[in-house]
Design a protein around this motif. Structure first.
Motif, PDB file in Angstrom:
ATOM      1  N   THR A  57      73.555  62.711 144.094  1.00  0.00           N
ATOM      2  CA  THR A  57      74.203  63.362 142.956  1.00  0.00           C
ATOM      3  C   THR A  57      74.481  64.831 143.251  1.00  0.00           C
ATOM      4  O   THR A  57      75.578  65.333 142.980  1.00  0.00           O
ATOM      5  N   VAL A  58      73.507  65.528 143.801  1.00  0.00           N
ATOM      6  CA  VAL A  58      73.699  66.944 144.142  1.00  0.00           C
ATOM      7  C   VAL A  58      74.837  67.096 145.147  1.00  0.00           C
ATOM      8  O   VAL A  58      75.754  67.913 144.963  1.00  0.00           O
ATOM      9  N   VAL A  59      74.796  66.306 146.208  1.00  0.00           N
ATOM     10  CA  VAL A  59      75.807  66.418 147.261  1.00  0.00           C
ATOM     11  C   VAL A  59      77.189  66.052 146.733  1.00  0.00           C
ATOM     12  O   VAL A  59      78.182  66.737 147.002  1.00  0.00           O
ATOM     13  N   PHE A  60      77.271  64.993 145.959  1.00  0.00           N
ATOM     14  CA  PHE A  60      78.568  64.536 145.472  1.00  0.00           C
ATOM     15  C   PHE A  60      79.188  65.556 144.514  1.00  0.00           C
ATOM     16  O   PHE A  60      80.365  65.913 144.646  1.00  0.00           O
ATOM     17  N   THR A  82      90.770  78.649 152.748  1.00  0.00           N
ATOM     18  CA  THR A  82      90.179  77.319 152.586  1.00  0.00           C
ATOM     19  C   THR A  82      88.684  77.354 152.871  1.00  0.00           C
ATOM     20  O   THR A  82      87.876  76.763 152.152  1.00  0.00           O
ATOM     21  N   ILE A  83      88.293  78.061 153.931  1.00  0.00           N
ATOM     22  CA  ILE A  83      86.869  78.173 154.277  1.00  0.00           C
ATOM     23  C   ILE A  83      86.118  78.927 153.188  1.00  0.00           C
ATOM     24  O   ILE A  83      84.987  78.558 152.818  1.00  0.00           O
ATOM     25  N   ASN A  84      86.719  79.986 152.663  1.00  0.00           N
ATOM     26  CA  ASN A  84      86.089  80.696 151.537  1.00  0.00           C
ATOM     27  C   ASN A  84      85.840  79.767 150.360  1.00  0.00           C
ATOM     28  O   ASN A  84      84.779  79.800 149.725  1.00  0.00           O
ATOM     29  N   LEU A  85      86.830  78.934 150.071  1.00  0.00           N
ATOM     30  CA  LEU A  85      86.691  77.990 148.966  1.00  0.00           C
ATOM     31  C   LEU A  85      85.572  76.991 149.236  1.00  0.00           C
ATOM     32  O   LEU A  85      84.774  76.671 148.342  1.00  0.00           O
ATOM     33  N   LEU A  86      85.477  76.527 150.475  1.00  0.00           N
ATOM     34  CA  LEU A  86      84.455  75.539 150.820  1.00  0.00           C
ATOM     35  C   LEU A  86      83.041  76.113 150.728  1.00  0.00           C
ATOM     36  O   LEU A  86      82.087  75.375 150.445  1.00  0.00           O
ATOM     37  N   VAL A  90      77.989  75.760 148.363  1.00  0.00           N
ATOM     38  CA  VAL A  90      76.564  76.092 148.529  1.00  0.00           C
ATOM     39  C   VAL A  90      75.940  76.590 147.226  1.00  0.00           C
ATOM     40  O   VAL A  90      74.929  76.037 146.774  1.00  0.00           O
ATOM     41  N   PRO A  91      76.490  77.653 146.575  1.00  0.00           N
ATOM     42  CA  PRO A  91      75.884  78.043 145.290  1.00  0.00           C
ATOM     43  C   PRO A  91      75.966  76.937 144.245  1.00  0.00           C
ATOM     44  O   PRO A  91      75.061  76.790 143.414  1.00  0.00           O
ATOM     45  N   LEU A  92      77.030  76.154 144.292  1.00  0.00           N
ATOM     46  CA  LEU A  92      77.130  75.027 143.367  1.00  0.00           C
ATOM     47  C   LEU A  92      76.020  74.014 143.644  1.00  0.00           C
ATOM     48  O   LEU A  92      75.397  73.474 142.718  1.00  0.00           O
ATOM     49  N   GLY A  93      75.748  73.774 144.925  1.00  0.00           N
ATOM     50  CA  GLY A  93      74.671  72.861 145.291  1.00  0.00           C
ATOM     51  C   GLY A  93      73.307  73.383 144.882  1.00  0.00           C
ATOM     52  O   GLY A  93      72.431  72.607 144.458  1.00  0.00           O
ATOM     53  N   VAL A  94      73.104  74.687 145.013  1.00  0.00           N
ATOM     54  CA  VAL A  94      71.831  75.282 144.592  1.00  0.00           C
ATOM     55  C   VAL A  94      71.636  75.098 143.087  1.00  0.00           C
ATOM     56  O   VAL A  94      70.542  74.747 142.623  1.00  0.00           O
ATOM     57  N   PHE A  95      72.698  75.324 142.333  1.00  0.00           N
ATOM     58  CA  PHE A  95      72.602  75.144 140.881  1.00  0.00           C
ATOM     59  C   PHE A  95      72.226  73.712 140.530  1.00  0.00           C
ATOM     60  O   PHE A  95      71.301  73.481 139.737  1.00  0.00           O
ATOM     61  N   GLU A 133      72.461  70.417 153.798  1.00  0.00           N
ATOM     62  CA  GLU A 133      73.647  69.694 154.276  1.00  0.00           C
ATOM     63  C   GLU A 133      74.937  70.389 153.868  1.00  0.00           C
ATOM     64  O   GLU A 133      75.929  70.366 154.608  1.00  0.00           O
ATOM     65  N   LEU A 134      74.952  71.019 152.703  1.00  0.00           N
ATOM     66  CA  LEU A 134      76.160  71.699 152.240  1.00  0.00           C
ATOM     67  C   LEU A 134      76.498  72.927 153.090  1.00  0.00           C
ATOM     68  O   LEU A 134      77.652  73.384 153.079  1.00  0.00           O
TER      69      LEU A 134
END
Length: 582
Positions: A57-60, A82-86, A90-95, A133-134
């Motif tokens: 769920t976190v990764v998806f 594009t790399i900046n966007l990707l 990471v912060p989204l995954g931490v949240f 992984e992110l």
């Protein structure tokens, strides 16, 4: 890159990914059979259902939308943005890791520590592994967009093998560690996977090979997030598709005099933020992100129902997950690589959001032909599994896990899953094409469809589970997939309606082949009644021989009736392997 070249490289990526998935699932298959004999069903249920659900769920939620948006279009783009966007994954995954980790620790039922020890450590480790992984997401997208097949094979092989070796070692030496075993193995998997991509790009970037290929990223530093600075006397620059504001030094001086230094500095900071990412990709990502919530519910719906509604105990969850993994082997190592790879193909060959009459007609013809043959390929694979899976489910479970799986609801679960594989096969390819062509507005409209489907799926799963037990989950998934297939085929039909191409004809196999499937299903069903599975090994061998003869007859008929498909598979998927053998 020409469409034919893209097709060749995409097929190569799909075939390599499929072989890679075969290896992964074979190793995981053997690992589950091994751990069944050392650990309890309850422990496996917590790991394979609850903790794996947290990780997936976190990764998806953190990366799926970014992947779909950033893999669309040509590789010739502003890769810095594009790399900046990707890196926002990471912060989204931490949240999501913190938020969902607290839910898993405090709102869900905690397993009995005497049966499943170290549950809290397991939650923390699986959430942390998702964030690790992110960190490799920019490298993964670069590799996927440029079809780096060997890198993907090596990275995922090493990570899975490392995880399995550590798991087996700790299970044998320290079975009392409980969830510590799987926590350490999951952290090792994520770390090895990311390090493989990072080490590869550290060696590749700046090398003669990268220069020869005109690779768009020249330095390792470019893989990190950064603001763009103009080199030609511009204070701030950006891609025309994003914004059209650009100031020369003279214009900047006039603005400074007119509005004051403080206001000017604030303006520059705002423009720097605007040039940080590609806003077209960012908006598309947001559309996919809203959809990702719903798709995750539809993909892992039964696990959410099991986790949050407690309709099955941990032991039954363990059995369900093992049968689910066994039933989804083909879906994961054949259908998923095809879906991922040909999503890239369709996104590169056709332009997102444009009607068929405005596309290049040669590319439309190729895309339609490939879509038709892919539909025929996955349909025949799904039909074969559905027909033969019915009569051989109980035997497969008995050989794999003994009476712990072959008794009770296990065989019925696997029989239903054999039918579900057919739905998975068709849905994967139809959605692959649909999502590669949808514009932002169409994606937004589809989000409402997904919302209704998610609510309906959860309701049906809950009621069918109370009525049919764990089999109800699979029946609900079949219903869910049927609705999604109907939506995707409707989109495909309308897309090609103004052309002469009819790729949905791939869903119509030869009538003679369909007749042979029916005959094979009847024969193998009677064989199971008379020879399997409590009548000794000789009777089982007879049952296997009957199935082998029916399967051989089906394959021969397939070669005779589906010649166009056979040529496509040989030329696109198997050509490099056939050349090596000659």
């Amino acid at each position: 890159m020409a469409a034919q070249d893209v097709l060749g490289q995409t097929a190569r990526l799909a075939s390599s990914s499929a072989l890679l998935q075969v290896l992964f699932r074979a190793v995981t298959f053997a690992l589950n059979a091994f751990t069944l004999r050392y650990l309890s069903r309850e422990l496996l249920g917590v790991v394979n259902v609850r903790l794996t659900l947290l990780y997936s769920t976190v990764v998806f939620l953190a990366r799926e939308a970014f992947r779909r948006a950033c893999l669309s279009g040509s590789t010739k783009r502003n890769w810095t943005k594009t790399i900046n966007l990707l890196w926002l994954t990471v912060p989204l995954g931490v949240f999501w890791s913190i938020f969902l980790g607290l839910v898993w620790l405090h709102l869900l039922e905690v397993p009995d520590p005497s049966v499943v020890p170290h549950y809290q450590a397991g939650v923390v480790a699986f959430a942390l592994s998702a964030v690790i992984e992110l960190l490799g997401e920019p490298c993964w997208v670069l590799a996927q967009a440029h079809l780096f097949v060997r890198l993907k094979v090596i990275a995922e092989s090493l990570s899975v093998v490392s995880k399995c070796i550590l798991t087996v070692t700790l299970v044998i030496l320290y079975p009392q560690w409980g969830l510590y075993i799987f926590s350490l193995a999951q952290l090792l998997y994520a770390t090895v996977l990311v390090m493989c991509y990072v080490i590869y790009f550290m060696m590749f970037l700046g090398s003669p090979e990268a220069t020869k290929k005109s690779f768009p990223v020249a330095r390792v530093k470019a893989l990190l997030p950064s603001f763009m600075e103009d080199e030609n006397n511009h204070v701030a620059t950006q891609h025309p598709a994003d914004h059209k504001i650009s100031l020369t030094k003279n214009e900047a001086k006039k603005m400074r005099l007119q509005q004051g230094r403080q206001h000017f500095e604030e303006y520059l900071q705002m423009e720097k933020i605007k040039t940080f990412v590609n806003w077209k990709e960012a908006r598309l990502t947001w559309s996919f992100f809203k959809q990702s919530f719903l798709k995750q519910i539809l993909t892992e719906g039964e696990r959410y129902v099991m986790t949050f509604l407690n309709v099955l105990n941990f032991g039954d969850q363990g059995v369900y997950d093992i049968v689910n993994n066994l039933g989804s082997l083909v879906a994961r190592f054949i259908f998923l690589p095809i879906e991922e790879s040909f999503y890239v193909f369709f996104a590169k060959v056709l332009e997102r959001g444009k009607p068929v009459k405005d596309q290049k007609q040669d590319d439309v013809a190729m895309a339609a032909n490939v879509l038709e043959l892919l539909l025929k390929l996955v349909l025949l694979i799904g039909l074969t599994i559905s027909v033969f899976g019915y009569a051989y489910s109980q035997l497969a479970l008995d050989i794999y896990g003994g009476s712990i799986l072959s008794s009770g609801t296990g065989p019925d679960l696997l029989r239903c899953y054999s039918l579900y594989v057919l739905f998975l096969a068709v849905n994967g390819v139809t959605e692959c094409f649909t999502f590669a062509l949808m514009c932002k507005e169409e994606v937004d409209r589809y989000n409402f469809v997904m919302l209704a489907l998610s609510f309906l799926f959860l309701c049906i799963s809950y009621f069918l589970t109370h009525w049919q037990g764990s089999v109800g989950f699979i029946l609900a998934n079949c219903f869910n997939m049927a609705i999604r297939i109907a939506h995707s085929t409707h989109y495909i039909y309308h897309f090609f309606k103004e052309s002469t191409h009819r790729p949905l004809a791939g869903l119509l196999p030869s009538p003679f082949l369909v007749l042979l499937y029916i005959i094979s299903g009847v024969i193998t069903a009677f064989s199971e009644v008379f020879f399997c599975c409590d009548k000794g090994w000789m009777a089982r061998l007879v049952h296997i021989a009957v199935g082998a003869l029916c399967f051989a007859a089906t394959i021969v008929t397939m070669f005779c009736t589906e010649t166009k498909l056979i040529h496509f598979v040989r030329s696109q998927f198997l050509s490099r392997y056939l050349k090596k053998g000659t």
